[in-house]
Design a protein around this motif. Structure first.
Motif, PDB file in Angstrom:
ATOM      1  N   ASP A 294       0.834  -1.214   0.000  1.00  0.00           N
ATOM      2  CA  ASP A 294       0.000   0.000   0.000  1.00  0.00           C
ATOM      3  C   ASP A 294       0.864   1.259   0.000  1.00  0.00           C
ATOM      4  N   GLN A 295       1.921   1.275   0.802  1.00  0.00           N
ATOM      5  CA  GLN A 295       2.778   2.461   0.888  1.00  0.00           C
ATOM      6  C   GLN A 295       3.572   2.669  -0.399  1.00  0.00           C
ATOM      7  N   LEU A 296       4.033   1.594  -1.018  1.00  0.00           N
ATOM      8  CA  LEU A 296       4.744   1.709  -2.290  1.00  0.00           C
ATOM      9  C   LEU A 296       3.801   2.143  -3.414  1.00  0.00           C
ATOM     10  N   ALA A 297       2.560   1.681  -3.335  1.00  0.00           N
ATOM     11  CA  ALA A 297       1.568   2.096  -4.333  1.00  0.00           C
ATOM     12  C   ALA A 297       1.265   3.588  -4.215  1.00  0.00           C
ATOM     13  N   GLN A 298       1.224   4.101  -2.991  1.00  0.00           N
ATOM     14  CA  GLN A 298       0.993   5.535  -2.791  1.00  0.00           C
ATOM     15  C   GLN A 298       2.107   6.370  -3.416  1.00  0.00           C
ATOM     16  N   GLN A 299       3.315   5.817  -3.453  1.00  0.00           N
ATOM     17  CA  GLN A 299       4.453   6.514  -4.055  1.00  0.00           C
ATOM     18  C   GLN A 299       4.612   6.187  -5.539  1.00  0.00           C
ATOM     19  N   GLN A 300       3.638   5.442  -6.071  1.00  0.00           N
ATOM     20  CA  GLN A 300       3.610   5.061  -7.483  1.00  0.00           C
ATOM     21  C   GLN A 300       4.814   4.209  -7.886  1.00  0.00           C
ATOM     22  N   MET A 301       5.305   3.406  -6.930  1.00  0.00           N
ATOM     23  CA  MET A 301       6.411   2.514  -7.223  1.00  0.00           C
ATOM     24  C   MET A 301       5.933   1.135  -7.670  1.00  0.00           C
ATOM     25  N   LEU A 302       4.646   0.854  -7.460  1.00  0.00           N
ATOM     26  CA  LEU A 302       4.032  -0.375  -7.944  1.00  0.00           C
ATOM     27  C   LEU A 302       2.532  -0.134  -8.058  1.00  0.00           C
ATOM     28  N   MET A 303       1.831  -1.094  -8.649  1.00  0.00           N
ATOM     29  CA  MET A 303       0.375  -0.999  -8.782  1.00  0.00           C
ATOM     30  C   MET A 303      -0.266  -2.146  -8.015  1.00  0.00           C
ATOM     31  N   ARG A 304      -1.165  -1.807  -7.116  1.00  0.00           N
ATOM     32  CA  ARG A 304      -1.841  -2.834  -6.314  1.00  0.00           C
ATOM     33  C   ARG A 304      -2.849  -3.595  -7.155  1.00  0.00           C
ATOM     34  N   THR A 305      -2.915  -4.895  -6.911  1.00  0.00           N
ATOM     35  CA  THR A 305      -3.920  -5.750  -7.521  1.00  0.00           C
ATOM     36  C   THR A 305      -4.611  -6.525  -6.410  1.00  0.00           C
ATOM     37  N   ARG A 306      -5.648  -7.234  -6.756  1.00  0.00           N
ATOM     38  CA  ARG A 306      -6.342  -8.054  -5.768  1.00  0.00           C
ATOM     39  C   ARG A 306      -5.400  -9.168  -5.307  1.00  0.00           C
ATOM     40  N   GLY A 307      -4.966  -9.097  -4.070  1.00  0.00           N
ATOM     41  CA  GLY A 307      -4.096 -10.122  -3.513  1.00  0.00           C
ATOM     42  C   GLY A 307      -2.616  -9.966  -3.803  1.00  0.00           C
ATOM     43  N   GLY A 308      -2.234  -8.810  -4.402  1.00  0.00           N
ATOM     44  CA  GLY A 308      -0.812  -8.656  -4.702  1.00  0.00           C
ATOM     45  C   GLY A 308      -0.470  -7.329  -5.323  1.00  0.00           C
ATOM     46  N   ALA A 309       0.524  -7.341  -6.214  1.00  0.00           N
ATOM     47  CA  ALA A 309       0.985  -6.112  -6.858  1.00  0.00           C
ATOM     48  C   ALA A 309       1.656  -6.461  -8.180  1.00  0.00           C
ATOM     49  N   VAL A 310       1.677  -5.485  -9.080  1.00  0.00           N
ATOM     50  CA  VAL A 310       2.397  -5.637 -10.346  1.00  0.00           C
ATOM     51  C   VAL A 310       3.364  -4.472 -10.487  1.00  0.00           C
ATOM     52  N   ALA A 311       4.378  -4.663 -11.310  1.00  0.00           N
ATOM     53  CA  ALA A 311       5.387  -3.630 -11.507  1.00  0.00           C
ATOM     54  C   ALA A 311       4.777  -2.407 -12.164  1.00  0.00           C
ATOM     55  N   GLN A 312       5.174  -1.249 -11.673  1.00  0.00           N
ATOM     56  CA  GLN A 312       4.728   0.017 -12.246  1.00  0.00           C
ATOM     57  C   GLN A 312       5.733   0.445 -13.313  1.00  0.00           C
ATOM     58  N   SER A 313       5.270   1.152 -14.312  1.00  0.00           N
ATOM     59  CA  SER A 313       6.153   1.529 -15.418  1.00  0.00           C
ATOM     60  C   SER A 313       7.318   2.385 -14.964  1.00  0.00           C
ATOM     61  N   VAL A 314       7.154   3.129 -13.862  1.00  0.00           N
ATOM     62  CA  VAL A 314       8.245   3.997 -13.418  1.00  0.00           C
ATOM     63  C   VAL A 314       9.316   3.241 -12.648  1.00  0.00           C
ATOM     64  N   SER A 315       9.103   1.962 -12.389  1.00  0.00           N
ATOM     65  CA  SER A 315      10.048   1.245 -11.539  1.00  0.00           C
ATOM     66  C   SER A 315      11.408   1.035 -12.196  1.00  0.00           C
ATOM     67  N   TYR A 316      11.529   1.320 -13.508  1.00  0.00           N
ATOM     68  CA  TYR A 316      12.834   1.194 -14.157  1.00  0.00           C
ATOM     69  C   TYR A 316      13.789   2.257 -13.648  1.00  0.00           C
ATOM     70  N   ASP A 317      13.293   3.313 -13.064  1.00  0.00           N
ATOM     71  CA  ASP A 317      14.146   4.412 -12.613  1.00  0.00           C
ATOM     72  C   ASP A 317      13.837   4.715 -11.154  1.00  0.00           C
ATOM     73  N   LEU A 318      14.217   3.812 -10.291  1.00  0.00           N
ATOM     74  CA  LEU A 318      13.875   3.924  -8.876  1.00  0.00           C
ATOM     75  C   LEU A 318      14.652   5.053  -8.217  1.00  0.00           C
ATOM     76  N   PRO A 319      14.053   5.692  -7.215  1.00  0.00           N
ATOM     77  CA  PRO A 319      14.808   6.686  -6.453  1.00  0.00           C
ATOM     78  C   PRO A 319      16.059   6.076  -5.841  1.00  0.00           C
ATOM     79  N   LEU A 320      17.069   6.913  -5.675  1.00  0.00           N
ATOM     80  CA  LEU A 320      18.374   6.452  -5.213  1.00  0.00           C
ATOM     81  C   LEU A 320      18.286   5.676  -3.908  1.00  0.00           C
ATOM     82  N   ARG A 321      17.393   6.086  -3.000  1.00  0.00           N
ATOM     83  CA  ARG A 321      17.338   5.442  -1.691  1.00  0.00           C
ATOM     84  C   ARG A 321      16.888   3.988  -1.802  1.00  0.00           C
ATOM     85  N   TYR A 322      16.221   3.609  -2.893  1.00  0.00           N
ATOM     86  CA  TYR A 322      15.813   2.222  -3.076  1.00  0.00           C
ATOM     87  C   TYR A 322      16.881   1.397  -3.784  1.00  0.00           C
ATOM     88  N   LYS A 323      17.892   2.059  -4.347  1.00  0.00           N
ATOM     89  CA  LYS A 323      18.903   1.349  -5.117  1.00  0.00           C
ATOM     90  C   LYS A 323      20.133   0.986  -4.304  1.00  0.00           C
TER      91      LYS A 323
END
Length: 256
Positions: free
Chosen positions: A41-70
């Motif tokens: 839920d928190q990663l979805a709020q930051q648009q780092m992934l997309m929530r699905t029923r029972g899970g999550a899928v990769a968001q298109s912006v995840s190819y360029d993650l913020p430095l703190r996640y790398k």
């Protein structure tokens, strides 16, 4: 495992699989499903992934993650690369550093090098690098202007060019998102690529610092062709075929 470590692990799994269920993530991270749901839920709020029923899928912006996640990606390799690259810097040198996790490690290695205690200069467009090195009395810091980009902490745009056009560098260390024999060095963001190209154009010597996962890959915006790169410092996992291709193109390869 800290929250940021979990988030980084989740994003790494999504980058590999594309889709992840709550149960799969909980098992991989050895945490409760409730914890994973909160993380999703928190990663979805930051648009780092997309929530699905029972899970999550990769968001298109995840190819360029913020430095703190790398920062946890290939951490050991990046520290070895930084140590090997730091050995290339003579005392009193003027060094260019762009942003990124590997160049940030290199900045820390340079700051503690016994051979550089007499002093050296760093020119950078990375706010985190400038902040870390400012407290080092033997390091002169020159920071470009520009607009700060949240993903990399790099200053980009026309205001960054004004400073770079007025300086000369002995050696520029270039962190990249991808390095390909045909395309050369590239970045995910065109603004970063433009400033990075200007920085290396001011240098007598250009050294790319990148872990082997980035070699043989291409990103959106070209920084420079291989003909403008003198050396690649990477890790020992780089396949021989890729190393030979780069060497044949005139790039010295150092595997740390």
């Amino acid at each position: 495992m800290s929250r940021y470590d979990r988030w980084n692990a989740i994003l790494e799994l999504l980058a590999q699989e594309g889709r992840l269920s709550v149960e799969e993530a909980a098992q991989a991270l050895d945490v409760s499903t409730a914890t994973v749901r909160r993380d999703f839920d928190q990663l979805a709020q930051q648009q780092m992934l997309m929530r699905t029923r029972g899970g999550a899928v990769a968001q298109s912006v995840s190819y360029d993650l913020p430095l703190r996640y790398k920062t946890a990606r290939h951490a050991d390799e990046k520290q070895r690369i930084a140590a090997a690259a730091a050995e290339l810097v003579p005392a009193g040198a003027v060094v260019g550093l762009n942003g990124g996790t590997t160049t940030s490690e290199l900045a820390r290695a340079l700051a503690t090098m016994a051979t550089l205690e007499s002093g050296f200069t760093v020119v950078t467009n990375a706010l985190n690098i400038a902040s870390e090195l400012t407290v080092r009395r033997h390091v002169k810091i020159v920071v470009t202007g520009g607009v700060a980009r949240q993903q990399s902490y790099e200053l980009i745009g026309p205001l960054a060019s004004g400073v770079l056009e007025q300086v000369t560098l002995d050696i520029a260390f270039l962190g990249v998102d991808a390095l390909d024999v045909e395309l050369g060095a590239s970045a995910h963001h065109e603004g970063e690529a433009s400033v990075n190209h200007l920085m290396i154009s001011r240098a007598q010597r250009v050294v790319v610092v990148a872990d082997s996962s980035k070699v043989g890959k291409r990103a959106f915006a070209r920084i420079c062709p291989l003909s403008e790169i003198d050396t690649l410092v990477t890790d020992a996992r780089l396949p021989d075929a890729l190393a030979h291709g780069l060497t044949d193109a005139g790039v010295r390869v150092i595997r740390a």
